[in-house]
Design an enzyme around this catalytic site. Structure first.
Site, PDB file in Angstrom:
ATOM      1  N   GLY A 212       0.832  -1.198   0.000  1.00  0.00           N
ATOM      2  CA  GLY A 212       0.000   0.000   0.000  1.00  0.00           C
ATOM      3  C   GLY A 212       0.861   1.240   0.000  1.00  0.00           C
ATOM      4  O   GLY A 212       2.079   1.178   0.202  1.00  0.00           O
ATOM      5  N   ASP A 252      10.060  -7.369   0.235  1.00  0.00           N
ATOM      6  CA  ASP A 252       9.371  -8.277  -0.680  1.00  0.00           C
ATOM      7  C   ASP A 252       8.480  -9.197   0.154  1.00  0.00           C
ATOM      8  O   ASP A 252       8.976  -9.984   0.962  1.00  0.00           O
ATOM      9  CB  ASP A 252      10.445  -9.086  -1.441  1.00  0.00           C
ATOM     10  CG  ASP A 252       9.840 -10.073  -2.422  1.00  0.00           C
ATOM     11  OD1 ASP A 252       8.596 -10.192  -2.463  1.00  0.00           O
ATOM     12  OD2 ASP A 252      10.626 -10.715  -3.143  1.00  0.00           O
ATOM     13  N   LYS A 266      -5.234  -5.861   1.345  1.00  0.00           N
ATOM     14  CA  LYS A 266      -6.415  -5.244   0.719  1.00  0.00           C
ATOM     15  C   LYS A 266      -6.155  -5.103  -0.777  1.00  0.00           C
ATOM     16  O   LYS A 266      -5.244  -4.394  -1.193  1.00  0.00           O
ATOM     17  CB  LYS A 266      -6.666  -3.878   1.370  1.00  0.00           C
ATOM     18  CG  LYS A 266      -7.778  -3.071   0.742  1.00  0.00           C
ATOM     19  CD  LYS A 266      -8.100  -1.858   1.599  1.00  0.00           C
ATOM     20  CE  LYS A 266      -8.765  -0.760   0.840  1.00  0.00           C
ATOM     21  NZ  LYS A 266      -7.847  -0.022  -0.038  1.00  0.00           N
ATOM     22  N   HIS A 270      -5.800 -10.619  -5.602  1.00  0.00           N
ATOM     23  CA  HIS A 270      -6.450 -10.823  -6.912  1.00  0.00           C
ATOM     24  C   HIS A 270      -5.460 -10.624  -8.070  1.00  0.00           C
ATOM     25  O   HIS A 270      -5.729 -11.004  -9.197  1.00  0.00           O
ATOM     26  CB  HIS A 270      -7.677  -9.914  -7.086  1.00  0.00           C
ATOM     27  CG  HIS A 270      -7.391  -8.439  -7.097  1.00  0.00           C
ATOM     28  ND1 HIS A 270      -8.374  -7.489  -7.219  1.00  0.00           N
ATOM     29  CD2 HIS A 270      -6.236  -7.753  -6.994  1.00  0.00           C
ATOM     30  CE1 HIS A 270      -7.842  -6.287  -7.194  1.00  0.00           C
ATOM     31  NE2 HIS A 270      -6.553  -6.419  -7.059  1.00  0.00           N
TER      32      HIS A 270
END
Ligand SMILES: C[S@@+](CC[C@H](N)C(=O)[O-])C[C@H]1O[C@@H](n2cnc3c(N)ncnc32)[C@H](O)[C@@H]1O
Length: 365
Positions: A212, A252, A266, A270
């Protein structure tokens, strides 16, 4: 045994005519995307906003500085966009009026409101030439017997991966648009998540946001100032994050996730295939304490399900297609998620809530 031959029921006249109309819709839906792109590029949502939230077509043409002769063409585009739910209109008024609705409000530039995340770049990224070309190459990609890890059609066609550092070699401007679009997409609805899922963070002492730019944890820390937050991302992202109370770590996630009572993923998984998701989740599991000590992984992602109604399900499936065409990742249903959690060594999970097209999942060690 040969399959029994099936009798094809010949459609009725009405069914045939409906089928033809449906074929028009499905073949031409790309023109809705193009009309939306056109509206964004002409700054129509911002113009309507500046005109007080509603406007006649002639005032809109003037505000956009378009040649007056284009008014009838603009009417045709606006008519389609109203029917598609992108703008609203008062067609029964003496003068036809076009208004913003929640969707076009997200496309207004310069709105100072906590829950407003400007989505222009999501539109421009998803309907960019490179994305569309990748979609056009789908049938060719299916016919190729590509060795694993199988590249996405985007990668196979353009030779670079979406969101990878080498994207700028393909097209610097597209790279910027895609990065801005992903950030806008990801940061929408943080406020709703915090308001609707208060218990998710209540009682937490520490939290690592795995990937993020700090926007999500800044919002969480505003609502829960006692939570000690850490953000992990790659060095390039961490270099540009603001210096605030958040602890930033460059690294990483496949190798190490900074320890905390809870780790949040979050809109990360996907983007990855199942094997990579298991590797990431194994690192997350190492970073948290036992379930008894409040250890958990918080996942915020689409959980594919028709239970939310056909429109929300279609939106989820289109996002899955977008991942298939452009990345190696995918959207997942509950069974897919369960399988990944168990492979990564977790014992249990709970879908805490569904917010819009997304689900909030707690996963326990
Ligand atoms: C889709 S964004 C995440 C969005 C963010 N969680 C949010 O909701 O705002 C994916 C992020 O994963 C980061 N990333 C990709 N590979 C990574 C890795 N191996 N380790 C850590 N971060 C990585 C990218 O730099 C990018 O910031």
């Amino acid at each position: 045994m040969a399959a029994e031959s099936q009798t094809i029921v010949v459609p009725t006249d009405a069914e045939l005519l409906q089928a033809q109309a449906d074929l028009w819709r499905h073949s031409l839906y790309y023109l809705t995307s193009m009309a939306l792109k056109c509206a964004v590029e002409l700054h129509i949502p911002t113009a309507i906003h500046n005109l007080g939230g509603a406007t006649s077509l002639s005032d809109l043409v003037t505000a956009l500085s378009l040649p007056p002769a284009k008014l009838p063409f603009l009417r045709r585009i606006m008519r389609l966009l109203v029917t598609s739910g992108i703008f609203a209109s008062d067609s029964n008024a003496e003068v036809e009026t076009f208004r913003l609705n929640p969707l076009s409000w997200l496309l207004v530039e310069g709105v100072e409101a906590e829950d407003h995340t400007y989505q222009k770049y999501f539109v421009l990224g998803t309907v960019s030439r490179h994305h569309i070309e990748a979609g056009l190459s789908l049938a060719d990609w299916f016919k190729k017997d590509l060795a694993p890890p199988v590249p996405s059609p985007f990668e196979d066609l353009h030779g670079v991966s979406l969101l990878h550092e080498n994207m700028s070699l393909l097209d610097k401007e597209l790279d910027r648009i895609v990065n801005e679009g992903v950030a806008a997409h990801d940061n929408l609805a943080i406020g709703t998540i915090i308001r609707e899922c208060h218990d998710l963070f209540k009682g937490l002492q520490s939290l690592t946001d795995c990937c993020g730019d700090g926007t999500t944890v800044s919002a969480i820390m505003k609502a829960f100032p006692h939570i000690k937050c850490t953000v992990l991302d790659i060095p390039k992202v961490i270099k540009t994050t603001p210096a605030d109370a958040v602890n930033y770590g460059a690294g990483d996630m496949f190798k190490f996730v900074p320890p905390a009572q809870a780790v949040m993923l979050k809109l990360v998984l996907h983007f990855w295939n199942d094997e990579d998701c298991v590797k990431i989740l194994e690192q997350c599991r190492k970073a948290i304490p036992s379930r008894e000590e409040g250890g958990k992984v918080i996942i915020i992602e689409i959980v594919l399900s028709p239970s939310m109604g056909p429109i929300m399900y279609e939106a989820q499936l289109l996002m899955d297609m977008a991942m298939m065409v452009n990345t190696r990742g995918r959207q997942r249903d509950e069974n897919d998620w369960r399988e990944i959690f168990m492979k990564a060594g977790f014992s249990d999970y709970k879908i805490v809530k569904k917010i819009g097209a997304r689900g909030i999942i707690e996963v326990y060690p």
